[in-house]
Design a protein around this motif. Structure first.
Motif: not given
Ligand code: SF4
Ligand SMILES: NC(=O)c1ccc[n+]([C@@H]2O[C@H](COP(=O)([O-])OP(=O)(O)OC[C@H]3O[C@@H](n4cnc5c(N)ncnc54)[C@H](O)[C@@H]3O)[C@@H](O)[C@H]2O)c1
Ligand SMILES: Cc1cc2nc3c(=O)[nH]c(=O)nc-3n(C[C@H](O)[C@H](O)[C@H](O)COP(=O)(O)O)c2cc1C
Ligand code: FES
Ligand code: FES
Lengths: 526, 152
Positions: A450-459, A495-500
């Motif tokens: 479900e990650s939007c893929g914008k930032c590496t830590p999450c993706r 970047l956002c709370a999804m990965g965070g």
């Molecule tokens: S942390 Fe948020 S902004 Fe970054 S890839 Fe994950 S969903 Fe996208």
């Protein structure tokens, strides 16, 4: 209508309620309606069926209620097979039956609630404006229309209402930012993406009392000078889409929406937009991108949506529950709302009790009730009858708590203090068959998907986390160090709370259920 | 037909999703050949439109099976055994999740939460929400048999 019907005299039709709520429909409410109609015809009983929202006692759905002189009497869960015997026992007069529960409002699960936001849900016909108005609808809006924007915002601030989408940011302060940001065009956006597992309050309200959300959005518009509203509704809710869409049309026809709201000279219009099956679209900036017709890639904040939101314009974006609570606050006063609750969590929380639970459903309570009370007193323990083992509160990004943390009160700060999150108020119960190592793996898998893929830590982090958990589950427990490192990276650098927040379920599982991560556990389980 | 849909909806603010939803509702999927037309109508690049189609899980680029089961696999439904159902479909019915059966009869897809979390496992079967899904119900769907819990 009166006269001889069959062998009995009926002076007026018998009125019964059968929900049109999606959960009730999912277990056969529509079939019960048909069977009731057929049986009534056969017996010459004059039956009027009103399709209401759900009372929130979901284990009793389909719940059939009969209007009697003493109040509404409940029967449930009713299947089409029970209909003949219900008629035999004269349920339409409130007769005794094995499925009978007496007066609906005396059922302990329902009685011991503080229903403010949900005051009308299940009670009224959701699409009857007359019903809505007869039960206090539009009182808040009428007051608001006679107030200045600043006074409305002050009332919302004084009520202590905090964002029910999960982050708990004070709603009045958010509105104030929008009020003070000057622009020709401003927007009100309602976040009805309700992606969290274990949550359904937004859906139930939109299906059971849609005019309340409409009223809340109009008040928001009047307060900050916005003339256009959007409801971003997840596509997984086709029934809510239908009912809410009808409600908008009805409100337009009656002049509550349009160029001059109820003749006030203030314009407000409303449109529903469907999501398309992406969890990240519940994140507010991703949602705005989606509404603008783009891929839903998260925007960096600042700028806040309150300053530069939809199409770059100042935008109030609020969860369904936040907006739908405003009419009650305007009608009853900020203090009346703030009198409920504990600490900095004022008012009530529509709690959603779900998962492996005997009595699941919607419980609106003042903040401060404990998890234990909710799960045991209201919920009656697990559905399977097996021992309770874990509970996840706050959706897929929320922590797993063991039995020893069940005395935690439902309060934003109390949950944060235990490294958990109250979120949107979803409580998912698990019995002793849960394997927390698998749940930790799932948290990463979900984030990877479900990650939007914008930032590496999450993706990348989520994918690596999933792979590493696979190795741990296969017995390489030394890899747990890497899992923890990935969690730190995701927490600090997303970047956002999804990965965070994805590390929250993972770390809580590790911390409270370490035995599930040991190889011996795997052997024993096989 | 497709151009008619696009032309009707293109005036909406942020019309991409409404157009894609309408196309999928009418044709069962979003044909890649519609991309240039949508891009043109919305004054966006083809890459942006194509990017949107692939970003959102809802949109298909090929038709689905005759029947579509969207099975919830999120946590609340996990607690009620949805993964057993996934396993059952695969081993007993030969239907792999997130694919269409070779006969083209049935597509089974993963979804995360249908808002029916107190009555799980939940599924959307041909667009209708069903609670407390069990093996017997899935058997009926796979065998194209009617089932009393799917009517109405
Ligand atoms: S942390 Fe948020 S902004 Fe970054 S890839 Fe994950 S969903 Fe996208
Ligand atoms: N309901 C669901 O289905 C669901 C799903 C996933 C996550 N969540 C929740 O989402 C939360 C995270 O959300 P977030 O990233 O939007 O949180 P956030 O803390 O960044 O923002 C909270 C809200 O406050 C606003 N805000 C912050 N400062 C402001 C200011 N000075 N003036 C005006 N407005 C201001 C933000 O714009 C936002 O609307 C998590 O805690 C989680 O509980 C909910
Ligand atoms: C990954 C993610 C998903 C979210 N999903 C939702 C959601 O489905 N519904 C919601 O109201 N808020 C959701 N939020 C929170 C929103 O970003 C935002 O805080 C909220 O809509 C603000 O409204 P409120 O102040 O009324 O809570 C999500 C946040 C994140 C990070
Ligand atoms: S874009 Fe590189 S870490 Fe976010
Ligand atoms: S988790 Fe399956 S319906 Fe919500």
């Amino acid at each position: 209508m009166s006269g001889w019907k069959g062998d009995k005299m009926t002076t007026s039709p018998i009125t019964i309620y059968i929900p049109r709520d999606a959960a009730a429909l999912s277990v056969g409410a529509e079939r019960v309606v048909k069977a009731m109609q057929d049986e009534a015809k056969k017996r010459g009983v004059d039956l009027k069926i009103i399709r209401n929202g759900s009372r929130g006692m979901l284990w009793l759905e389909p719940l059939v209620e009969v209007v009697t002189a003493k109040g509404r009497v409940a029967y449930g869960p009713v299947t089409q097979k029970d209909v003949v015997s219900l008629f035999d026992e004269k349920f339409f007069n409130g007769g005794a039956h094995a499925l009978g529960h007496g007066l609906t409002e005396e059922i302990p699960f329902f009685k011991n609630q503080e229903r403010l936001t949900f005051q009308r849900v299940g009670m009224i016909d959701p699409l009857s404006l007359d019903d809505y108005i007869a039960h206090g609808g539009f009182v808040g809006l009428k007051k608001a229309l006679a107030m200045t924007g600043a006074d409305i915002v002050q009332t919302v601030t004084d009520s202590g209402l905090r964002g029910r989408g999960g982050a708990g940011f004070p709603t009045g302060i958010k509105w104030k930012t929008v009020l003070n940001t000057h622009d020709e065009q401003k927007y009100i956006v309602c976040n009805a993406d309700e992606g969290d597992s274990g949550t359904f309050a937004d859906r139930m309200l939109m299906e059971g009392d849609p005019f309340t959300l409409i009223e809340g959005m109009i008040i928001a518009g009047v307060a900050v000078g916005a003339t256009k509203g959007y409801v971003y509704l997840r596509s997984e809710y086709p029934n809510a889409h239908k009912i809410f869409g009808e409600a908008i049309q009805i409100a337009k026809k009656a002049g509550w929406l349009g160029k001059s709201v109820n003749g006030s000279g203030k314009a407000f219009d409303l449109e529903v937009r469907l999501g398309a099956g992406a969890y990240i679209c519940g994140e507010e900036t991703s949602l705005l991108e989606s509404l603008e017709g783009k891929r839903a890639i998260v925007r960096a904040k600042p700028p806040l949506p309150a300053i530069k939101g939809l199409f770059g314009k100042p935008t109030i974006i609020n969860n369904v529950m936040s907006l739908a609570t405003v009419p009650w606050i305007m009608a009853n006063g900020a203090k009346a709302y703030a009198d409920y609750g504990m600490g900095r969590s004022r008012g009530t929380l529509p709690i959603q009790l779900a998962g492996n639970i005997k009595r699941g459903g919607l419980i609106e309570k003042a903040f401060g009730v404990t998890l234990k009370d909710v799960i045991e007193t209201y919920g009656g323990g697990t559905a399977s009858g097996r021992p309770f083992r874990a509970v996840q509160v706050g959706g897929p990004l929320g922590a797993y708590f063991p039995a020893s943390l069940l005395d935690t009160p439902l309060d934003y700060e109390a949950f944060a203090a235990k490294k958990g999150m109250l979120g949107h108020g979803g409580i998912v119960v698990f019995d002793d068959r849960i394997d927390l190592a698998r749940q930790a793996r799932f948290a990463f898998e979900f984030c990877a998907k479900e990650s939007c893929g914008k930032c590496t830590p999450c993706r990348i982090g989520a994918v690596r986390g999933q792979e590493t958990m696979d190795q741990v589950i296969a017995g390489e427990t030394a890899k747990l160090g890497l899992v923890k490192e990935l969690c730190t990276l995701m927490t600090d650098a997303s970047l956002c709370a999804m990965g965070g927040l994805t590390p929250i379920p993972v770390i809580s599982a590790l911390e409270h259920f370490p035995e599930d991560f040991k190889p011996a556990h795997k052997l024993a389980a096989e | 037909m497709a151009s008619q849909i696009v032309n009707e909806l293109k005036y909406l603010e942020g019309a991409t999703l409404p157009i894609l939803h309408a196309l999928q509702e009418n044709f069962g999927y979003v044909d890649r050949r519609a991309v240039p037309m949508i891009a043109d109508a919305l004054n966006m690049s083809k890459a942006e439109i194509y990017g949107a189609i692939t970003f959102y899980h809802d949109f298909r680029e090929a038709p689905a099976g005759k029947r579509v089961v969207k099975l919830c696999r999120a946590e609340a439904c996990q607690s009620m055994g949805c993964e057993d159902l996934v396993h059952y479909l695969e081993t007993k019915q030969g239907i792999k999740i997130d694919s269409t059966s070779p006969s083209g009869h049935l597509t089974v897809e993963t979804v995360y939460c249908l808002g029916n979390c107190a009555l799980g496992p939940a599924a959307l079967i041909d667009g209708a929400l069903v609670g407390r899904v069990d093996k017997e119900l899935l058997d009926a769907v796979c065998a194209e048999r009617p089932h009393e819990r799917m009517e109405g």
